[in-house]
Motif scaffolding. Structure first.
Motif, PDB file in Angstrom:
ATOM      1  N   LEU A   1       0.816  -1.216   0.000  1.00  0.00           N
ATOM      2  CA  LEU A   1       0.000   0.000   0.000  1.00  0.00           C
ATOM      3  C   LEU A   1       0.851   1.268   0.000  1.00  0.00           C
ATOM      4  CD1 LEU A   1      -2.959  -0.990   2.351  1.00  0.00           C
ATOM      5  CD2 LEU A   1      -3.058  -0.612  -0.120  1.00  0.00           C
ATOM      6  N   GLN A   2       2.145   1.131   0.297  1.00  0.00           N
ATOM      7  CA  GLN A   2       3.028   2.303   0.215  1.00  0.00           C
ATOM      8  C   GLN A   2       3.713   2.361  -1.157  1.00  0.00           C
ATOM      9  OE1 GLN A   2       3.120   0.285   3.163  1.00  0.00           O
ATOM     10  NE2 GLN A   2       1.657   1.816   3.890  1.00  0.00           N
ATOM     11  N   ALA A   3       3.211   1.600  -2.112  1.00  0.00           N
ATOM     12  CA  ALA A   3       3.761   1.561  -3.472  1.00  0.00           C
ATOM     13  C   ALA A   3       5.206   1.060  -3.500  1.00  0.00           C
ATOM     14  CB  ALA A   3       3.651   2.929  -4.159  1.00  0.00           C
ATOM     15  N   VAL A   4       5.559   0.243  -2.513  1.00  0.00           N
ATOM     16  CA  VAL A   4       6.899  -0.357  -2.472  1.00  0.00           C
ATOM     17  C   VAL A   4       6.769  -1.818  -2.885  1.00  0.00           C
ATOM     18  CG1 VAL A   4       8.720  -1.120  -0.864  1.00  0.00           C
ATOM     19  CG2 VAL A   4       7.763   1.189  -0.676  1.00  0.00           C
ATOM     20  N   ASP A   5       7.741  -2.312  -3.653  1.00  0.00           N
ATOM     21  CA  ASP A   5       7.777  -3.733  -3.944  1.00  0.00           C
ATOM     22  C   ASP A   5       8.501  -4.412  -2.782  1.00  0.00           C
ATOM     23  OD1 ASP A   5       8.291  -6.290  -4.724  1.00  0.00           O
ATOM     24  OD2 ASP A   5       9.746  -5.754  -6.278  1.00  0.00           O
ATOM     25  N   PRO A   6       7.776  -5.153  -1.961  1.00  0.00           N
ATOM     26  CA  PRO A   6       8.400  -5.710  -0.750  1.00  0.00           C
ATOM     27  C   PRO A   6       9.481  -6.742  -1.059  1.00  0.00           C
ATOM     28  CG  PRO A   6       6.005  -5.776  -0.613  1.00  0.00           C
ATOM     29  CD  PRO A   6       6.353  -5.466  -2.034  1.00  0.00           C
ATOM     30  N   THR A   7       9.508  -7.288  -2.249  1.00  0.00           N
ATOM     31  CA  THR A   7      10.549  -8.254  -2.582  1.00  0.00           C
ATOM     32  C   THR A   7      11.863  -7.536  -2.872  1.00  0.00           C
ATOM     33  OG1 THR A   7       8.797  -9.566  -3.594  1.00  0.00           O
ATOM     34  CG2 THR A   7      11.054 -10.298  -3.981  1.00  0.00           C
ATOM     35  N   SER A   8      11.841  -6.593  -3.801  1.00  0.00           N
ATOM     36  CA  SER A   8      13.092  -5.917  -4.196  1.00  0.00           C
ATOM     37  C   SER A   8      13.296  -4.618  -3.441  1.00  0.00           C
ATOM     38  CB  SER A   8      13.061  -5.616  -5.692  1.00  0.00           C
ATOM     39  OG  SER A   8      12.158  -4.543  -5.942  1.00  0.00           O
ATOM     40  N   LYS A   9      12.242  -4.139  -2.767  1.00  0.00           N
ATOM     41  CA  LYS A   9      12.251  -2.854  -2.043  1.00  0.00           C
ATOM     42  C   LYS A   9      12.260  -1.647  -2.985  1.00  0.00           C
ATOM     43  CE  LYS A   9      12.628  -4.773   2.144  1.00  0.00           C
ATOM     44  NZ  LYS A   9      12.071  -6.094   1.837  1.00  0.00           N
ATOM     45  N   ALA A  10      11.967  -1.828  -4.257  1.00  0.00           N
ATOM     46  CA  ALA A  10      11.835  -0.682  -5.161  1.00  0.00           C
ATOM     47  C   ALA A  10      10.685   0.199  -4.647  1.00  0.00           C
ATOM     48  CB  ALA A  10      11.518  -1.170  -6.572  1.00  0.00           C
ATOM     49  N   PRO A  11      10.754   1.519  -4.756  1.00  0.00           N
ATOM     50  CA  PRO A  11      11.776   2.302  -5.453  1.00  0.00           C
ATOM     51  C   PRO A  11      13.048   2.430  -4.628  1.00  0.00           C
ATOM     52  CG  PRO A  11      10.168   3.758  -4.428  1.00  0.00           C
ATOM     53  CD  PRO A  11       9.690   2.363  -4.182  1.00  0.00           C
ATOM     54  N   GLY A  12      14.181   2.522  -5.321  1.00  0.00           N
ATOM     55  CA  GLY A  12      15.443   2.626  -4.609  1.00  0.00           C
ATOM     56  C   GLY A  12      16.162   3.919  -4.953  1.00  0.00           C
ATOM     57  N   GLU A  13      17.195   4.205  -4.170  1.00  0.00           N
ATOM     58  CA  GLU A  13      18.003   5.379  -4.488  1.00  0.00           C
ATOM     59  C   GLU A  13      18.918   5.034  -5.650  1.00  0.00           C
ATOM     60  OE1 GLU A  13      19.884   6.484  -0.875  1.00  0.00           O
ATOM     61  OE2 GLU A  13      17.980   7.088   0.048  1.00  0.00           O
ATOM     62  N   VAL A  14      19.374   6.070  -6.358  1.00  0.00           N
ATOM     63  CA  VAL A  14      20.317   5.812  -7.450  1.00  0.00           C
ATOM     64  C   VAL A  14      21.583   6.628  -7.210  1.00  0.00           C
ATOM     65  CG1 VAL A  14      18.500   5.279  -9.117  1.00  0.00           C
ATOM     66  CG2 VAL A  14      19.347   7.616  -8.935  1.00  0.00           C
ATOM     67  N   GLY A  15      22.628   6.234  -7.908  1.00  0.00           N
ATOM     68  CA  GLY A  15      23.929   6.867  -7.691  1.00  0.00           C
ATOM     69  C   GLY A  15      23.989   8.286  -8.249  1.00  0.00           C
ATOM     70  N   GLU A  16      24.929   9.082  -7.712  1.00  0.00           N
ATOM     71  CA  GLU A  16      25.133  10.463  -8.176  1.00  0.00           C
ATOM     72  C   GLU A  16      25.345  10.507  -9.690  1.00  0.00           C
ATOM     73  OE1 GLU A  16      24.960  13.508  -7.187  1.00  0.00           O
ATOM     74  OE2 GLU A  16      24.190  12.831  -5.243  1.00  0.00           O
TER      75      GLU A  16
END
Ligand code: ASP
Length: 578
Positions: free
Chosen positions: A549-564
């Motif tokens: 319900l928080q729009a997170v994929d509980p398996t991969s934890k997406a969305p994720g941070e990305v590198g600079e």
């Protein structure tokens, strides 16, 4: 690998056969010197037995094994398993792979939290109940393909990196690396492209299309979902509805062995709203809304002064158990729909009871009793509002809440109908003269309502239709505007300036200069259809890897941070939280 049979398909006629089986150990037990285990694969379970447990390697739950053995008849059949009349006597068991103890037991019945199941979705998917839902989903898709193919529809894929589409939800944006400061929007639907395909002369298009809408999530909503998207040229509304209901009938027959009676009922939008308090009415139960304005507007109750709408409905048999607390709960629910609250009257011992009776003389009481045919134990709930949609949606929500609470809905029953004649515009509350599009701005107003566009836009109805199944909007579509002048008029009513239109839809509107066929289409919500046909009310149950319900994929934890470096490449700097 060598494999003679799938575990769940073995039956009495296989007795005596030598088999080689593969799968996961589901349950082991030792009993009177014997070893038993269930072996699971995607077809189901079969029981394994060994009279020489000491000759077996160590096997535990979820080990992947190969079993060589012989099928024999069981003395006492297990009625709960399709393979329950036989078992396989182990001659050789080889462990292919070991498994650690899983975070929850892999079985249809589970008390594991959904979040845990989603985190270990690959284990969750080992549960037959989930596999069966995914198989049903695949079957529905296959049936759609078969249907459309046999009716000369062509499947066409449309882009995922787009300019924004017009479904009215928030877009998911993708930054462009080559054009800093510019963004693609993921499609909320393939709407504009399917219309361009009609202008391109394809005539009959469909696609099993992924769509993305950045909205708050609910039990029946995911940020990405699948539509069975359809568009046709030269068909009128009736022709489209007949064709589409034929597809649905085929699916219900083949998936649920349920005979859908065609043609489906068509209910006008305002009839649905007036009677059921919903534009997606569940007609499997009663509790219809009644207009009480003629009866109650002049009773001297201050709350009704100036009320445009007063409506109510009756819940049978609950008066006795309706406490103050329950009424507070109903009030809270009603307030979510902009109502000030709900009033109530009970009918007990042949008379109305409740504080509101002080506003009702004998004649009014009699009229109210007659209006609903009240019986002992009935609870009458009623409310008022300046807005038609608020009163309808508010009371409609209470009506369906009661249906669920009282178990008025028979399981495995299906209620299919079309809701038609939707309003073209949705007046924006508190902003007189301002409108949003009820569906999308390319929806065609009904021919007979065109003269009202200038004078009373709120009364204009559209060639728009939704397919409602068990109170869910399982799909919806419209005929489209195909002339330039009407299209511009609609944009104006929606308050879009020439610049807005040029920026948002210019590329699309341009195509209208070059010979547009009359066209229209529909999109079915595949996920919702699957929910209905697999008897779940949780959309996450019919998707392999859903978001929470928080729009997170509980398996991969997406969305994720990305590198600079990645941010730099797309020209984006993240604002630091203050
Ligand atoms: N694009 C519409 C939707 O997603 C469906 C349609 O009008 O065909 O709701």
């Amino acid at each position: 690998m060598e494999r003679t049979n799938q575990n769940g398909t073995l039956r009495l006629q296989d007795v005596g056969k030598k088999v080689v089986l593969l799968g996961w150990i589901a349950k082991t037990r030792k009993l009177g010197g014997l070893f038993f285990a269930d072996l699971r694969d995607t077809s189901g379970y079969v029981q394994l037995v060994s009279e020489h447990p000491d000759e077996l390697p160590d096997v535990r739950n979820e080990y992947v094994v190969e079993v060589r053995g012989e099928v024999r008849k069981k003395d006492v059949p297990n009625k709960n398993l399709p393979t329950g009349e036989i078992e396989v006597v182990i001659e050789k068991l080889t462990v292919i792979n070991k498994a650690e103890t899983t975070p929850f037991i892999i079985a249809d019945k589970t008390d594991a939290l959904e979040e845990t199941r989603l985190q270990y979705r690959y284990l969750d998917i080992r549960r037959p109940v989930l596999q069966n839902r995914l198989k049903t989903r695949a079957k529905i898709v296959r049936l759609f393909h078969e249907f459309f193919d046999s009716h000369n529809f062509v499947e066409v894929e449309t882009p995922v990196l787009n300019l924004a589409t017009p479904e009215g939800a928030r877009d998911y944006l993708v930054p462009s690396r080559l054009h800093h400061g510019r963004f693609y929007a993921l499609p909320q639907s393939p709407q504009l492209f399917k219309q361009l395909l009609m202008i391109g002369g394809m005539e009959r298009y469909y696609q099993i299309a992924r769509c993305f809408r950045d909205e708050d999530l609910r039990a029946d909503r995911q940020p990405e979902f699948t539509q069975v998207d359809v568009e046709t040229s030269f068909l009128d509304q009736d022709q489209i509805l007949s064709l589409m209901e034929e597809a649905l009938a085929k699916i219900f027959k083949e998936v649920a062995d349920y005979e859908v009676k065609l043609p489906l009922r068509r209910m006008k939008y305002w009839d649905a709203m007036d009677n059921y308090g919903s534009d997606k009415p569940d007609t499997r139960y009663g509790m219809l809304l009644h207009d009480l304005k003629p009866l109650l507007s002049d009773v001297g109750f201050q709350g009704f002064e100036g009320a445009e709408y007063i409506k109510g409905f009756v819940v049978e048999g609950v008066a006795g158990e309706t406490s103050r607390k329950k009424l507070d709960e109903l009030n809270l629910e009603a307030r979510k729909f902009n109502l000030k609250g709900v009033l109530s009257l009970k009918f007990e011992n042949g008379a109305l009871a409740g504080s509101f009776t002080k506003f009702l003389d004998e004649e009014k009481q009699k009229a109210l009793i007659e209006e609903f045919g009240l019986k002992d134990g009935d609870l009458l709930l009623f409310a008022s509002s300046p807005y038609r949609r608020d009163i309808d949606f508010g009371l409609g929500a209470l009506r369906s809440k009661y249906a669920k609470e009282l178990g008025l809905i028979q399981p495995n029953t299906y209620d299919l109908l079309w809701v038609v004649d939707f309003p073209m515009f949705d007046p924006i509350e508190g902003e007189p003269g301002h409108y949003s599009a009820e569906h999308h701005p390319f929806t065609r107003p009904r021919d007979e309502d065109l003269p009202l566009l200038d004078s009373k836009p709120e009364e204009v109805l559209a060639y728009a239709y939704d397919i409602i199944i068990n109170g869910y909007e399982a799909g919806g579509g419209t005929l489209r505007i195909y002339d330039h002048d009407t299209q511009w008029k609609i944009f104006k009513i929606l308050g879009l300036s020439d610049e807005d239109v040029a920026r948002k839809f210019g590329w699309f509107i341009d195509a209208f200069k070059y010979g547009v066929p009359p066209h229209g289409g529909i999109a079915f919500g595949l996920d919702r259809l699957c929910m209905i046909l697999t008897g779940t009310d949780n959309i996450r149950d019919v998707e392999a890897f859903p978001k929470n319900l928080q729009a997170v994929d509980p398996t991969s934890k997406a969305p994720g941070e990305v590198g600079e470096d990645q941010l730099e490449a797309v020209g984006i700097e993240i604002k630091k939280e203050a």
